[in-house]
Design a protein around this motif. Structure first.
Motif, PDB file in Angstrom:
ATOM      1  N   TYR A  36       0.824  -1.213   0.000  1.00 58.49           N
ATOM      2  CA  TYR A  36       0.000   0.000   0.000  1.00 58.49           C
ATOM      3  C   TYR A  36       0.857   1.263   0.000  1.00 58.49           C
ATOM      4  O   TYR A  36       0.600   2.196  -0.773  1.00 58.49           O
ATOM      5  N   ASP A  37       1.862   1.305   0.856  1.00 58.75           N
ATOM      6  CA  ASP A  37       2.669   2.524   0.952  1.00 58.75           C
ATOM      7  C   ASP A  37       3.342   2.840  -0.372  1.00 58.75           C
ATOM      8  O   ASP A  37       3.355   3.997  -0.819  1.00 58.75           O
ATOM      9  N   ALA A  38       3.903   1.819  -1.016  1.00 51.53           N
ATOM     10  CA  ALA A  38       4.614   2.047  -2.269  1.00 51.53           C
ATOM     11  C   ALA A  38       3.656   2.409  -3.404  1.00 51.53           C
ATOM     12  O   ALA A  38       3.909   3.362  -4.161  1.00 51.53           O
ATOM     13  N   LEU A  39       2.553   1.670  -3.530  1.00 50.65           N
ATOM     14  CA  LEU A  39       1.651   1.878  -4.665  1.00 50.65           C
ATOM     15  C   LEU A  39       0.747   3.094  -4.497  1.00 50.65           C
ATOM     16  O   LEU A  39       0.590   3.890  -5.426  1.00 50.65           O
ATOM     17  N   VAL A  40       0.124   3.219  -3.322  1.00 49.01           N
ATOM     18  CA  VAL A  40      -0.848   4.298  -3.109  1.00 49.01           C
ATOM     19  C   VAL A  40      -0.169   5.573  -2.620  1.00 49.01           C
ATOM     20  O   VAL A  40      -0.299   6.633  -3.230  1.00 49.01           O
ATOM     21  N   LEU A  41       0.545   5.463  -1.511  1.00 49.09           N
ATOM     22  CA  LEU A  41       1.148   6.661  -0.912  1.00 49.09           C
ATOM     23  C   LEU A  41       2.369   7.140  -1.681  1.00 49.09           C
ATOM     24  O   LEU A  41       2.729   8.311  -1.608  1.00 49.09           O
ATOM     25  N   GLY A  42       2.982   6.239  -2.433  1.00 45.31           N
ATOM     26  CA  GLY A  42       4.117   6.623  -3.262  1.00 45.31           C
ATOM     27  C   GLY A  42       3.696   6.971  -4.672  1.00 45.31           C
ATOM     28  O   GLY A  42       3.595   8.139  -5.040  1.00 45.31           O
ATOM     29  N   PHE A  43       3.383   5.945  -5.459  1.00 46.42           N
ATOM     30  CA  PHE A  43       3.107   6.165  -6.888  1.00 46.42           C
ATOM     31  C   PHE A  43       1.825   6.946  -7.139  1.00 46.42           C
ATOM     32  O   PHE A  43       1.828   7.986  -7.809  1.00 46.42           O
ATOM     33  N   SER A  44       0.681   6.448  -6.627  1.00 44.58           N
ATOM     34  CA  SER A  44      -0.603   7.087  -6.950  1.00 44.58           C
ATOM     35  C   SER A  44      -0.670   8.518  -6.455  1.00 44.58           C
ATOM     36  O   SER A  44      -1.117   9.420  -7.180  1.00 44.58           O
ATOM     37  N   ASN A  45      -0.242   8.740  -5.218  1.00 46.10           N
ATOM     38  CA  ASN A  45      -0.310  10.108  -4.692  1.00 46.10           C
ATOM     39  C   ASN A  45       0.526  11.075  -5.525  1.00 46.10           C
ATOM     40  O   ASN A  45       0.099  12.189  -5.833  1.00 46.10           O
ATOM     41  N   SER A  46       1.719  10.659  -5.903  1.00 46.70           N
ATOM     42  CA  SER A  46       2.611  11.565  -6.629  1.00 46.70           C
ATOM     43  C   SER A  46       2.239  11.730  -8.099  1.00 46.70           C
ATOM     44  O   SER A  46       2.214  12.852  -8.612  1.00 46.70           O
ATOM     45  N   PHE A  47       1.915  10.622  -8.769  1.00 46.44           N
ATOM     46  CA  PHE A  47       1.804  10.672 -10.226  1.00 46.44           C
ATOM     47  C   PHE A  47       0.372  10.629 -10.766  1.00 46.44           C
ATOM     48  O   PHE A  47       0.138  11.031 -11.906  1.00 46.44           O
ATOM     49  N   LEU A  48      -0.589  10.153  -9.964  1.00 49.52           N
ATOM     50  CA  LEU A  48      -1.974  10.116 -10.420  1.00 49.52           C
ATOM     51  C   LEU A  48      -2.805  11.209  -9.764  1.00 49.52           C
ATOM     52  O   LEU A  48      -3.428  12.028 -10.444  1.00 49.52           O
ATOM     53  N   TRP A  49      -2.823  11.225  -8.445  1.00 56.33           N
ATOM     54  CA  TRP A  49      -3.625  12.238  -7.745  1.00 56.33           C
ATOM     55  C   TRP A  49      -2.885  13.567  -7.648  1.00 56.33           C
ATOM     56  O   TRP A  49      -3.482  14.585  -7.314  1.00 56.33           O
ATOM     57  N   ARG A  50      -1.586  13.571  -7.936  1.00 57.07           N
ATOM     58  CA  ARG A  50      -0.742  14.776  -7.941  1.00 57.07           C
ATOM     59  C   ARG A  50      -0.745  15.474  -6.575  1.00 57.07           C
ATOM     60  O   ARG A  50      -0.756  16.708  -6.494  1.00 57.07           O
ATOM     61  N   CYS A  51      -0.738  14.654  -5.529  1.00 56.86           N
ATOM     62  CA  CYS A  51      -0.658  15.185  -4.160  1.00 56.86           C
ATOM     63  C   CYS A  51       0.342  14.319  -3.397  1.00 56.86           C
ATOM     64  O   CYS A  51      -0.051  13.379  -2.691  1.00 56.86           O
ATOM     65  N   PRO A  52       1.643  14.585  -3.548  1.00 56.65           N
ATOM     66  CA  PRO A  52       2.645  13.776  -2.867  1.00 56.65           C
ATOM     67  C   PRO A  52       2.368  13.666  -1.365  1.00 56.65           C
ATOM     68  O   PRO A  52       1.848  14.603  -0.749  1.00 56.65           O
ATOM     69  N   SER A  53       2.698  12.534  -0.795  1.00 58.86           N
ATOM     70  CA  SER A  53       2.317  12.242   0.585  1.00 58.86           C
ATOM     71  C   SER A  53       2.905  13.218   1.594  1.00 58.86           C
ATOM     72  O   SER A  53       2.398  13.309   2.721  1.00 58.86           O
ATOM     73  N   ARG A  54       3.937  13.960   1.219  1.00 58.17           N
ATOM     74  CA  ARG A  54       4.478  14.941   2.168  1.00 58.17           C
ATOM     75  C   ARG A  54       3.436  15.993   2.541  1.00 58.17           C
ATOM     76  O   ARG A  54       3.457  16.526   3.653  1.00 58.17           O
ATOM     77  N   HIS A  55       2.508  16.285   1.622  1.00 63.77           N
ATOM     78  CA  HIS A  55       1.450  17.248   1.920  1.00 63.77           C
ATOM     79  C   HIS A  55       0.516  16.700   3.013  1.00 63.77           C
ATOM     80  O   HIS A  55       0.012  17.453   3.847  1.00 63.77           O
ATOM     81  N   LEU A  56       0.281  15.400   2.998  1.00 69.18           N
ATOM     82  CA  LEU A  56      -0.582  14.779   3.989  1.00 69.18           C
ATOM     83  C   LEU A  56       0.130  14.666   5.331  1.00 69.18           C
ATOM     84  O   LEU A  56      -0.495  14.829   6.388  1.00 69.18           O
ATOM     85  N   VAL A  57       1.434  14.407   5.303  1.00 71.82           N
ATOM     86  CA  VAL A  57       2.212  14.405   6.551  1.00 71.82           C
ATOM     87  C   VAL A  57       2.182  15.799   7.163  1.00 71.82           C
ATOM     88  O   VAL A  57       2.010  15.960   8.385  1.00 71.82           O
ATOM     89  N   ASP A  58       2.335  16.824   6.331  1.00 70.37           N
ATOM     90  CA  ASP A  58       2.270  18.208   6.829  1.00 70.37           C
ATOM     91  C   ASP A  58       0.919  18.499   7.467  1.00 70.37           C
ATOM     92  O   ASP A  58       0.838  19.196   8.485  1.00 70.37           O
ATOM     93  N   LEU A  59      -0.153  17.979   6.865  1.00 70.03           N
ATOM     94  CA  LEU A  59      -1.493  18.177   7.415  1.00 70.03           C
ATOM     95  C   LEU A  59      -1.574  17.582   8.819  1.00 70.03           C
ATOM     96  O   LEU A  59      -2.118  18.201   9.741  1.00 70.03           O
ATOM     97  N   TYR A  60      -1.041  16.386   8.979  1.00 68.56           N
ATOM     98  CA  TYR A  60      -1.009  15.760  10.304  1.00 68.56           C
ATOM     99  C   TYR A  60      -0.156  16.575  11.276  1.00 68.56           C
ATOM    100  O   TYR A  60      -0.553  16.801  12.428  1.00 68.56           O
ATOM    101  N   ASP A  61       1.000  17.019  10.829  1.00 67.89           N
ATOM    102  CA  ASP A  61       1.880  17.803  11.703  1.00 67.89           C
ATOM    103  C   ASP A  61       1.186  19.055  12.228  1.00 67.89           C
ATOM    104  O   ASP A  61       1.374  19.449  13.375  1.00 67.89           O
ATOM    105  N   ARG A  62       0.375  19.681  11.379  1.00 61.81           N
ATOM    106  CA  ARG A  62      -0.289  20.925  11.765  1.00 61.81           C
ATOM    107  C   ARG A  62      -1.428  20.714  12.760  1.00 61.81           C
ATOM    108  O   ARG A  62      -1.697  21.579  13.592  1.00 61.81           O
ATOM    109  N   HIS A  63      -2.088  19.571  12.688  1.00 56.83           N
ATOM    110  CA  HIS A  63      -3.336  19.433  13.436  1.00 56.83           C
ATOM    111  C   HIS A  63      -3.355  18.340  14.501  1.00 56.83           C
ATOM    112  O   HIS A  63      -4.304  18.283  15.291  1.00 56.83           O
ATOM    113  N   LEU A  64      -2.365  17.487  14.542  1.00 62.37           N
ATOM    114  CA  LEU A  64      -2.343  16.431  15.548  1.00 62.37           C
ATOM    115  C   LEU A  64      -2.317  17.013  16.954  1.00 62.37           C
ATOM    116  O   LEU A  64      -1.635  17.993  17.225  1.00 62.37           O
TER     117      LEU A  64
END
Length: 223
Positions: A23-51
């Motif tokens: 899952y991490d490689a296919l969804v959080l790596g490939f799909s997020n970066s190249f299909l959904w165009r939202c690299p997972s670092r943006h989601l980590v940042d979201l967690y960092d801001r609100h956790l």
């Protein structure tokens, strides 16, 4: 064994021990970066801001974001809620250093009264996997509100259709996922998401990265 509505299962039953291993490689790596165009670092940042140090995570996946993000305290209280036992086990094992509490439950049906309240609630990549219209899915937020502590924040992300930018490959894969029931986001638009959140919360922020909406909400209107 817990029994959940059959109509809700296509969005989470796909996740087995084998699929979670990639899952991490296919969804959080490939799909997020190249299909959904939202690299997972943006989601980590979201967690960092609100956790917060008192956090509930719904739809836990592999526990990737809870593992990568930085909590405001060294020993946070974390509760994981998911209908999929394999996801719960994988996420709990990954963040075992925090000794998370696991709750196997379907977020679209009334939540356990004993769940407690939380200063932050994460809904990462949850809504686009839930069945029905955006209005149908938002019953989750209605179940959530009694468990949000005063001043608490709900945050998360979801993959949209509508007017957000989507490549041909993204549209094609979304079509396949919707046909299989893994996604149910054919009518999920930015306008629908924003309206549903603003109906329930006084403070709402939404950022669009690629075809992903990253949102946060505070101050329930019912309060």
């Amino acid at each position: 064994m817990e029994q959940f509505p059959e109509a809700h299962k296509p969005g989470y039953a796909i996740y087995s021990r084998k699929s979670l291993a990639v899952y991490d490689a296919l969804v959080l790596g490939f799909s997020n970066s190249f299909l959904w165009r939202c690299p997972s670092r943006h989601l980590v940042d979201l967690y960092d801001r609100h956790l917060s140090a008192d956090h509930l995570d719904i739809g836990v996946g592999t526990g990737y974001f809870l593992d990568k993000a930085v909590f405001p305290e060294a020993k946070p209280r974390i509760t994981l809620l998911d209908p999929n036992a394999e996801c719960l086990e994988a996420a709990a094992e990954r963040i075992s250093r925090y000794q998370p509490h696991k709750v196997r439950a379907d977020a679209l049906i009334p939540w356990p009264e004993t769940l407690g309240t939380f200063q932050s609630v994460g809904l990462n990549y949850v809504f686009h996997c839930l069945p029905g219209t955006m209005s149908d899915k938002m019953v989750l937020l209605d179940h959530l509100q009694p468990h949000l502590a005063p001043g608490g924040t709900v945050f998360g992300s979801t993959i949209l259709q509508g007017d957000v930018p989507r490549s041909w490959a993204a549209r094609k894969l979304m079509g396949i996922y919707n046909a299989k029931g893994v996604f149910s986001n054919e009518n999920d638009t930015l306008e629908a998401l924003e309206g549903a959140l603003q109906e329930r919360f006084e403070e709402v922020e939404i950022d669009i990265v690629g075809c992903v909406a990253l949102f946060s909400a505070r101050l329930p209107r019912s309060a």
